[in-house]
Design a protein around this motif. Structure first.
Motif, mmCIF file in Angstrom:
data_model
loop_
_atom_site.group_PDB
_atom_site.id
_atom_site.type_symbol
_atom_site.label_atom_id
_atom_site.label_comp_id
_atom_site.label_asym_id
_atom_site.label_seq_id
_atom_site.Cartn_x
_atom_site.Cartn_y
_atom_site.Cartn_z
ATOM 1 N N LEU A 7 55.839 70.367 96.969
ATOM 2 C CA LEU A 7 55.863 71.668 96.297
ATOM 3 C C LEU A 7 56.889 71.698 95.184
ATOM 4 C CD1 LEU A 7 55.560 74.149 99.306
ATOM 5 C CD2 LEU A 7 53.856 73.727 97.532
ATOM 6 N N LEU A 8 58.076 71.132 95.458
ATOM 7 C CA LEU A 8 59.130 71.108 94.448
ATOM 8 C C LEU A 8 58.734 70.253 93.252
ATOM 9 C CD1 LEU A 8 62.302 70.825 96.718
ATOM 10 C CD2 LEU A 8 61.545 72.797 95.387
ATOM 11 N N LEU A 9 58.088 69.114 93.521
ATOM 12 C CA LEU A 9 57.634 68.257 92.433
ATOM 13 C C LEU A 9 56.593 68.964 91.582
ATOM 14 C CD1 LEU A 9 57.366 64.813 94.273
ATOM 15 C CD2 LEU A 9 58.958 65.402 92.424
ATOM 16 N N PHE A 10 55.683 69.663 92.270
ATOM 17 C CA PHE A 10 54.638 70.383 91.563
ATOM 18 C C PHE A 10 55.231 71.500 90.718
ATOM 19 C CE2 PHE A 10 50.671 71.792 90.339
ATOM 20 C CZ PHE A 10 50.410 73.109 90.720
ATOM 21 N N LEU A 11 56.220 72.199 91.287
ATOM 22 C CA LEU A 11 56.889 73.261 90.552
ATOM 23 C C LEU A 11 57.600 72.701 89.326
ATOM 24 C CD1 LEU A 11 57.837 76.157 90.242
ATOM 25 C CD2 LEU A 11 59.685 75.675 91.841
ATOM 26 N N GLY A 12 58.271 71.566 89.507
ATOM 27 C CA GLY A 12 58.945 70.936 88.378
ATOM 28 C C GLY A 12 57.973 70.570 87.276
ATOM 29 N N PHE A 13 56.812 70.073 87.674
ATOM 30 C CA PHE A 13 55.778 69.726 86.704
ATOM 31 C C PHE A 13 55.315 70.950 85.932
ATOM 32 C CE2 PHE A 13 52.249 67.696 84.764
ATOM 33 C CZ PHE A 13 51.165 68.544 84.884
ATOM 34 N N LEU A 14 55.101 72.059 86.655
ATOM 35 C CA LEU A 14 54.659 73.284 86.001
ATOM 36 C C LEU A 14 55.671 73.761 84.971
ATOM 37 C CD1 LEU A 14 53.232 75.350 88.992
ATOM 38 C CD2 LEU A 14 51.930 74.422 87.085
ATOM 39 N N LEU A 15 56.944 73.701 85.345
ATOM 40 C CA LEU A 15 57.985 74.167 84.450
ATOM 41 C C LEU A 15 58.104 73.276 83.219
ATOM 42 C CD1 LEU A 15 60.706 75.170 87.049
ATOM 43 C CD2 LEU A 15 59.224 76.671 85.727
ATOM 44 N N GLN A 16 57.928 71.961 83.403
ATOM 45 C CA GLN A 16 57.985 71.042 82.272
ATOM 46 C C GLN A 16 56.859 71.322 81.295
ATOM 47 O OE1 GLN A 16 58.011 67.091 83.854
ATOM 48 N NE2 GLN A 16 60.089 67.270 84.679
ATOM 49 N N VAL A 17 55.667 71.574 81.859
ATOM 50 C CA VAL A 17 54.518 71.872 81.006
ATOM 51 C C VAL A 17 54.765 73.146 80.215
ATOM 52 C CG1 VAL A 17 52.092 72.567 81.013
ATOM 53 C CG2 VAL A 17 52.857 70.662 82.443
ATOM 54 N N ALA A 18 55.285 74.187 80.930
ATOM 55 C CA ALA A 18 55.531 75.459 80.261
ATOM 56 C C ALA A 18 56.581 75.316 79.179
ATOM 57 C CB ALA A 18 55.976 76.508 81.291
ATOM 58 N N GLY A 19 57.611 74.484 79.455
ATOM 59 C CA GLY A 19 58.678 74.314 78.488
ATOM 60 C C GLY A 19 58.221 73.572 77.255
ATOM 61 N N ALA A 20 57.204 72.733 77.413
ATOM 62 C CA ALA A 20 56.741 71.923 76.287
ATOM 63 C C ALA A 20 55.812 72.702 75.362
ATOM 64 C CB ALA A 20 56.012 70.680 76.814
ATOM 65 N N SER A 22 54.471 76.595 73.694
ATOM 66 C CA SER A 22 55.010 77.879 73.263
ATOM 67 C C SER A 22 53.890 78.900 73.084
ATOM 68 C CB SER A 22 55.777 77.705 71.940
ATOM 69 O OG SER A 22 54.911 77.193 70.925
ATOM 70 N N TRP A 23 52.811 78.731 73.910
ATOM 71 C CA TRP A 23 51.724 79.685 73.782
ATOM 72 C C TRP A 23 52.152 81.035 74.352
ATOM 73 C CZ3 TRP A 23 51.513 75.610 77.316
ATOM 74 C CH2 TRP A 23 51.493 75.964 78.658
ATOM 75 N N SER A 24 51.499 82.078 73.893
ATOM 76 C CA SER A 24 51.791 83.414 74.391
ATOM 77 C C SER A 24 51.125 83.607 75.733
ATOM 78 C CB SER A 24 51.278 84.477 73.405
ATOM 79 O OG SER A 24 51.948 84.365 72.176
ATOM 80 N N CYS A 25 51.899 84.058 76.707
ATOM 81 C CA CYS A 25 51.320 84.272 78.024
ATOM 82 C C CYS A 25 50.503 85.556 78.021
ATOM 83 C CB CYS A 25 52.416 84.321 79.085
ATOM 84 S SG CYS A 25 53.553 85.710 78.914
ATOM 85 N N HIS A 26 49.815 85.790 79.112
ATOM 86 C CA HIS A 26 48.965 86.968 79.246
ATOM 87 C C HIS A 26 49.820 88.224 79.055
ATOM 88 C CE1 HIS A 26 46.235 89.881 81.102
ATOM 89 N NE2 HIS A 26 45.276 88.987 80.904
ATOM 90 N N SER A 56 56.181 84.521 73.534
ATOM 91 C CA SER A 56 55.755 83.244 74.119
ATOM 92 C C SER A 56 56.468 83.026 75.452
ATOM 93 C CB SER A 56 56.071 82.096 73.163
ATOM 94 O OG SER A 56 55.426 82.282 71.927
ATOM 95 N N CYS A 57 56.151 83.865 76.432
ATOM 96 C CA CYS A 57 56.930 83.856 77.670
ATOM 97 C C CYS A 57 56.694 82.602 78.506
ATOM 98 C CB CYS A 57 56.666 85.107 78.486
ATOM 99 S SG CYS A 57 54.982 85.292 79.098
ATOM 100 N N CYS A 58 55.661 81.832 78.197
ATOM 101 C CA CYS A 58 55.452 80.591 78.933
ATOM 102 C C CYS A 58 56.500 79.541 78.579
ATOM 103 C CB CYS A 58 54.053 80.046 78.672
ATOM 104 S SG CYS A 58 52.744 81.033 79.441
ATOM 105 N N SER A 59 57.236 79.776 77.513
ATOM 106 C CA SER A 59 58.304 78.853 77.143
ATOM 107 C C SER A 59 59.679 79.387 77.553
ATOM 108 C CB SER A 59 58.290 78.597 75.628
ATOM 109 O OG SER A 59 58.547 79.798 74.912
ATOM 110 N N TRP A 60 59.711 80.532 78.215
ATOM 111 C CA TRP A 60 60.976 81.129 78.629
ATOM 112 C C TRP A 60 61.613 80.335 79.762
ATOM 113 C CZ3 TRP A 60 59.599 87.073 79.024
ATOM 114 C CH2 TRP A 60 59.424 87.574 77.727
ATOM 115 N N GLU A 61 62.908 80.422 79.843
ATOM 116 C CA GLU A 61 63.670 79.766 80.889
ATOM 117 C C GLU A 61 63.199 80.227 82.279
ATOM 118 O OE1 GLU A 61 68.279 79.860 82.595
ATOM 119 O OE2 GLU A 61 67.774 80.786 80.670
ATOM 120 N N GLY A 62 62.855 79.255 83.119
ATOM 121 C CA GLY A 62 62.484 79.545 84.494
ATOM 122 C C GLY A 62 61.057 79.990 84.702
ATOM 123 N N VAL A 63 60.286 80.099 83.631
ATOM 124 C CA VAL A 63 58.909 80.585 83.734
ATOM 125 C C VAL A 63 57.938 79.416 83.623
ATOM 126 C CG1 VAL A 63 57.133 82.085 82.725
ATOM 127 C CG2 VAL A 63 59.537 82.821 82.772
#
Length: 251
Positions: A7-20, A22-26, A56-63
């Motif tokens: 779960l932690l690895l998957f979460l880390g992956f999600l955060l890396q993708v989001a950080g990379a 800068s699309w606008s979230c819903h 572009s909240c998908c690029s926000w810290e922790g999101v």
């Protein structure tokens, strides 16, 4: 253990993708995240609001967002110095699956509607409801908290109980001060007993001695209370009463 690591690895992956990206979230998630940040307190909340800028909240810290839909699926904000009551707006993140708010000074519970959809919930360090405070001065907010003993506590919110203790400041509504002395109680619909309290606003029930009660529609009983305002009902003896109040018994 293996499941937790995955779960932690998957979460880390999600955060890396989001950080990379800068699309606008819903727009619904954007609104919910802004509401969440605006209702937090503490130095960490100030920093978070400064960091969470733009749309572009998908690029926000922790999101973390799902790539295809742009919906927020992860929120990871451990040890950020966040305080206050957990904002109900977090419950509006309909696609959130992973949440980590550990190591902050937040009070309350994650909304039940959100808990059902979470796959991973980390809230170590949160101050939960129905807690009992002892000895040292505390700041208590939220609902259904219990101050077991102690003094100089600050209690705000609703449906809280001060069982005993002195020099507490109680505000909100529907709170109960069972015993104690020298408490300051503001708000409405409180039940207050003990001595030397200062009670203001409306619709409080006050019993005991040497209390200072002002406002309207209070019910006051006991001895040596000072009552001012209007539409209060006073019974007992040796009260000092001013204003337009109803004195049932006066000694």
């Amino acid at each position: 253990m293996a499941k937790c690591c995955m779960l932690l690895l998957f979460l880390g992956f999600l955060l890396q993708v989001a950080g990379a990206k800068s699309w606008s979230c819903h727009h619904d998630d954007l609104h919910a995240l802004r509401g969440f940040a605006e209702n937090l307190s503490g130095k960490g909340a100030v920093r978070l609001r400064a960091a969470w800028s733009g749309a572009s909240c998908c690029s926000w810290e922790g999101v973390g967002c799902e790539t295809a839909s742009g919906r927020v699926v992860a929120l990871r904000l451990p040890k950020r110095g966040l305080g206050g009551i957990i904002p109900s707006s977090i419950g509006e993140l309909d696609h959130l699956r992973y949440l980590d708010l550990s190591g902050n000074s937040l009070v309350g519970e994650v909304p039940k509607s959100l808990q059902k959809q979470l796959k991973s919930l980390t809230t170590d360090g949160l101050s939960s409801n129905r807690r009992t405070l002892d000895e040292e001065p505390n700041t208590i907010s939220g609902t259904n908290n219990s101050v077991g003993s102690g003094s100089n506590n600050v209690v705000s919110g609703n449906d809280n109980t001060v069982i005993s203790g002195n020099n507490n400041h109680v505000s909100g509504s529907n709170n109960t001060v069972v015993t104690g002395s020298d408490n300051t109680v503001v708000g409405s619909n409180h039940v207050v007993s003990g001595t030397n309290h200062i009670v203001t606003d409306n619709n409080n029930v006050v019993s005991g001695n040497d209390n200072n009660v002002s406002g309207s529609f209070h019910t006051v009983s006991g001895e040596h209370n000072t009552v001012s305002g209007s539409n209060n009902t006073v019974s007992g003896s040796n009260h000092i009463v001013s204003g337009s109040n109803k004195v049932v018994t006066d000694g």
